[in-house]
Write a protein that holds these residues in place. Structure first.
Motif, PDB file in Angstrom:
ATOM      1  N   ARG A 272       0.801  -1.222   0.000  1.00 50.73           N
ATOM      2  CA  ARG A 272       0.000   0.000   0.000  1.00 50.73           C
ATOM      3  C   ARG A 272       0.834   1.272   0.000  1.00 50.73           C
ATOM      4  NH1 ARG A 272      -5.242  -1.338  -1.340  1.00 50.73           N
ATOM      5  NH2 ARG A 272      -5.798  -3.296  -0.319  1.00 50.73           N
ATOM      6  N   ARG A 340       4.023  -0.647   3.705  1.00 50.83           N
ATOM      7  CA  ARG A 340       2.701  -0.823   4.295  1.00 50.83           C
ATOM      8  C   ARG A 340       1.962  -1.901   3.511  1.00 50.83           C
ATOM      9  NH1 ARG A 340       3.229   4.805   4.540  1.00 50.83           N
ATOM     10  NH2 ARG A 340       2.072   5.097   2.607  1.00 50.83           N
ATOM     11  N   VAL A 341       1.482  -2.917   4.221  1.00 44.60           N
ATOM     12  CA  VAL A 341       0.776  -4.036   3.605  1.00 44.60           C
ATOM     13  C   VAL A 341      -0.492  -4.313   4.395  1.00 44.60           C
ATOM     14  CG1 VAL A 341       2.870  -5.095   2.655  1.00 44.60           C
ATOM     15  CG2 VAL A 341       2.098  -5.723   4.951  1.00 44.60           C
ATOM     16  N   ASP A 342      -1.378  -5.134   3.835  1.00 39.74           N
ATOM     17  CA  ASP A 342      -2.626  -5.469   4.518  1.00 39.74           C
ATOM     18  C   ASP A 342      -2.403  -6.423   5.690  1.00 39.74           C
ATOM     19  OD1 ASP A 342      -4.092  -3.878   2.804  1.00 39.74           O
ATOM     20  OD2 ASP A 342      -4.451  -5.499   1.371  1.00 39.74           O
ATOM     21  N   ASP A 343      -1.403  -7.320   5.565  1.00 36.97           N
ATOM     22  CA  ASP A 343      -1.131  -8.291   6.627  1.00 36.97           C
ATOM     23  C   ASP A 343       0.371  -8.566   6.641  1.00 36.97           C
ATOM     24  OD1 ASP A 343      -0.782 -10.754   8.115  1.00 36.97           O
ATOM     25  OD2 ASP A 343      -2.959 -10.992   8.026  1.00 36.97           O
ATOM     26  N   ALA A 344       1.052  -8.058   7.660  1.00 34.35           N
ATOM     27  CA  ALA A 344       2.506  -8.151   7.711  1.00 34.35           C
ATOM     28  C   ALA A 344       2.992  -9.594   7.827  1.00 34.35           C
ATOM     29  CB  ALA A 344       3.041  -7.322   8.882  1.00 34.35           C
ATOM     30  N   SER A 347       2.465 -11.575   4.571  1.00 36.10           N
ATOM     31  CA  SER A 347       3.430 -11.123   3.565  1.00 36.10           C
ATOM     32  C   SER A 347       4.792 -11.767   3.790  1.00 36.10           C
ATOM     33  CB  SER A 347       3.563  -9.600   3.609  1.00 36.10           C
ATOM     34  OG  SER A 347       2.377  -8.963   3.222  1.00 36.10           O
ATOM     35  N   ASP A 385       1.633  -3.179   9.108  1.00 33.90           N
ATOM     36  CA  ASP A 385       0.196  -3.267   8.838  1.00 33.90           C
ATOM     37  C   ASP A 385      -0.601  -2.601   9.953  1.00 33.90           C
ATOM     38  OD1 ASP A 385       0.117  -5.018  10.988  1.00 33.90           O
ATOM     39  OD2 ASP A 385      -0.158  -6.821   9.778  1.00 33.90           O
ATOM     40  N   GLN A 386      -1.921  -2.548   9.779  1.00 30.70           N
ATOM     41  CA  GLN A 386      -2.826  -1.982  10.767  1.00 30.70           C
ATOM     42  C   GLN A 386      -3.394  -3.042  11.704  1.00 30.70           C
ATOM     43  OE1 GLN A 386      -3.727   1.347  11.161  1.00 30.70           O
ATOM     44  NE2 GLN A 386      -2.170   1.877   9.643  1.00 30.70           N
ATOM     45  N   LYS A 387      -3.123  -4.328  11.411  1.00 35.80           N
ATOM     46  CA  LYS A 387      -3.677  -5.405  12.221  1.00 35.80           C
ATOM     47  C   LYS A 387      -2.911  -5.607  13.520  1.00 35.80           C
ATOM     48  CE  LYS A 387      -5.667  -8.158   8.461  1.00 35.80           C
ATOM     49  NZ  LYS A 387      -5.716  -9.498   7.833  1.00 35.80           N
ATOM     50  N   HIS A 391       2.279  -0.667  13.080  1.00 34.37           N
ATOM     51  CA  HIS A 391       2.065   0.702  12.589  1.00 34.37           C
ATOM     52  C   HIS A 391       2.274   1.736  13.691  1.00 34.37           C
ATOM     53  CE1 HIS A 391      -1.832  -0.115  14.460  1.00 34.37           C
ATOM     54  NE2 HIS A 391      -2.085   1.177  14.425  1.00 34.37           N
TER      55      HIS A 391
END
Length: 611
Positions: A272, A340-344, A347, A385-387, A391
């Motif tokens: 991202r 930045r990724v959806d799921d570190a 990934s 990520d934000q999960k 972050h």
């Protein structure tokens, strides 16, 4: 047959299949191999024991002719199948060609029956350019025997996947997945699947819908010379498997019959954007780096609680300065970046299964366990990520600095536009597959550029929306940078480059000098008004315009003592390139500026992406 059992690596060549080469297959994860009959040189029983001890359970042998001696020899080595090369070129029906003599007079049909009696599969490999191949590829006749076909031949001469709708699935025995470059610097050359320009994923989807789901065959690399050493073979076979899995994964999302491929890899997680760029510095380079960042209107915002690490920030751009990096290399250099990724964790897991190396720093109090991988050049990539708490790394690991001095005025730098890496040209495939298969980047056409350091192959990779752009520049090994120092420059994006240039000039920013003749040529090429030319020339900004009217503006810093430099860009009207027309003046100016620096310049060439 499981999908894993249907994945073959093609090791046909002059070197026999011995224990060392079998071990390379096991290390890469292959359990099935395709070889030539003349590579069967040892005792059959010992050969089988050696294969099985390395986990290579399946072997198919390619025969030059359909003679009984060759078939018996393959069976003696416990081959699971044979592929017979068919050099028939005389016009005639498929029936006549099946009955045509080969070698000792044995026909292809007779050879297939003998192979079946011996418990082996059988396939015919039409020679390139033969009448038999031509009939198959245009869909006139497929004959009665299963075929071994290559995807680059299937999609040659402008053929499309839909042209093979009439190909019965039971006429396919094996498919070799080979790509080809149709344009750019490597036009006409073969490539690993997914690295060329052929529409392979749709072709695999079509074949799967018709009932063919393997065996799939991949060759280790696109070079004609086979890897001679065990280390070289291991690297090449790993890369081939990575390309094969990536292609099957791509095709599986459009075809349910290939969903089994998803069990081999975690799902692809989209990148991202750049979360941070980290520079390794020391006391000798700290001054010049901080001076340049200040001139670019970055502000020192945070310091690490327990390490000699600082965070400099402007807009959404985070620059980390780390004085504790122990890797060799002339400082400053980019040692790390965060994406930045959806799921570190997913990934990192996917990257590891595709051949990247996990980076495991020492666990220290107050440090977050941020998933990270090390690419083939030694550059570290952290996944944010934000999960998870990743972050929040700036709040957890860093403390705000006090207002020791007034912060510089913002210059309008918003985010990282792209990053360029320099590498030996034989590393480009590996790094390209890493980015394509792990982060879902797509590739632009590869271009070639002349540079003071020699010819440079430049390949741009990017997400579909342009959140992440990475440029790979391949040079000969003599001009490649030391391992771990591959990043050549980082580009920042602004919405108004002339306003940014004015702010930076007031800050004492020294832009790369641009000769006046450039602006004279530019005015003629684009019919610029006197006002437009004057504003660009006064700011030292380079300019390009595409065929759709999209515009691109570039402003460069002088290179630091290590050769690292920064670029500022503005994109207007959907411009998606990198200013290829400006590359000669830019590269020359960078080389001249770098040559004037002391200490002596590094081996880093001045090339940059022009895809």
């Amino acid at each position: 047959m499981s999908l894993e059992d249907a994945l073959f690596v093609d090791l046909r060549g002059a070197i026999p299949l011995d224990a060392e080469r079998c071990q390379a297959l096991q290390t890469a994860g292959f359990t099935a191999v395709l070889i030539s009959e003349h590579q069967l040189t040892s005792n059959p029983t010992e050969h089988r024991r050696m294969r099985l001890s390395c986990g290579v359970a399946r072997m198919v042998v390619v025969l030059d002719a359909a003679n009984m001696e060759s078939i018996d020899r393959a069976e003696a080595f416990w081959a699971d199948g044979v592929v017979v090369r068919s050099a028939l070129s005389a016009p005639g029906s498929a029936e006549a060609e099946l009955e045509a003599g080969a070698g000792d007079g044995t026909t292809l049909r007779q050879a297939s029956l003998v192979a079946a009696e011996l418990g082996m599969t059988f396939a015919v490999l039409p020679e390139t350019g033969s009448a038999q191949e031509a009939k198959v590829l245009v869909g006139n006749e497929f004959g009665d025997l299963p075929l071994f076909l290559s995807t680059d031949r299937m999609l040659d001469d402008g053929r499309r996947p839909a042209d093979f709708r009439t190909l019965p699935h039971d006429k396919l025995a094996m498919v070799q997945l080979t790509d080809r470059h149709l344009r750019g610097l490597q036009q006409g050359e073969q490539a690993l699947p997914g690295l060329g320009h052929l529409t392979l994923a749709p072709l695999l989807g079509l074949l799967a819908r018709k009932g063919f789901v393997g065996p799939w065959v991949v060759s280790p690399g696109s070079q004609t010379a086979e890897p001679a050493t065990a280390d070289a073979l291991t690297k090449a076979v790993r890369l081939a498997r990575q390309a094969l899995l990536h292609l099957l994964d791509q095709a599986s999302y459009g075809e349910p019959a290939l969903h089994a491929a998803r069990a081999l890899l975690p799902p692809q997680v989209r990148a991202r954007g750049f979360e941070f760029i980290e520079l390794a510095i020391d006391e000798h380079s700290r001054g010049e780096v901080e001076a340049l960042l200040t001139a670019l209107s970055f502000r020192l915002e945070r310091r690490h609680h327990s390490a000699a690490v600082e965070l400099w920030r402007q807009g959404a751009i985070n620059i980390v300065l780390n004085a504790e990096i122990e890797t060799d290399g002339q400082r400053p250099f980019v040692c790390d970046m965060g994406l930045r990724v959806d799921d570190a964790h997913v990934s990192a897991q996917r990257a590891g299964m595709l051949g990247a190396h996990h980076h495991k720093p020492a666990r220290l109090p107050g440090r977050l366990p941020i998933p990270a991988m090390r690419d083939s050049l030694g550059t570290i990539v952290h996944f944010i990520d934000q999960k998870s708490d990743t972050h929040r790394v700036w709040d957890i690991e860093f403390a705000a600095t006090g207002p020791a001095t007034p912060p510089p005025p913002p210059a309008g730098l918003r985010r990282v536009d792209h990053m360029a890496q320099i590498m030996p040209d034989d590393e480009m495939d590996s790094l390209m597959l890493y980015y394509l298969s792990t982060f879902g980047l797509t590739k632009r056409t590869q271009v070639g550029m002349r540079d003071p350091a020699g010819m440079v192959a430049s390949q741009a990779l990017e997400t579909r929306e342009g959140e992440v752009r990475i440029a790979l520049n391949g040079v000969d090994a003599a001009h490649s940078p030391p391992r771990g120092t591959s990043v050549q420059h980082v580009a920042f994006q602004t919405d108004d480059i002339l306003e940014t240039a004015a702010v930076l000039a007031a800050q004492g920013f020294a832009a790369l000098p641009v000769p006046a003749t450039y602006y004279q040529d530019l005015t003629e090429r684009f019919a610029l008004s006197p006002e437009q030319r004057q504003s660009l020339e006064a700011a030292g900004v380079l300019y390009d315009r595409d065929s759709s009217g999209g515009e691109f503006f570039q402003l460069y810093s002088l290179p630091l003592s290590s050769g690292l430099f920064f670029e500022i860009v503005q994109r207007k009207g959907g411009y998606s390139g990198y200013g290829a027309a400006n590359s000669p003046v830019r590269r020359t100016a960078l080389a001249q500026s770098h040559a004037a620096l002391t200490p002596p310049p590094s081996s880093r060439p001045s090339a940059s992406v022009d895809a």
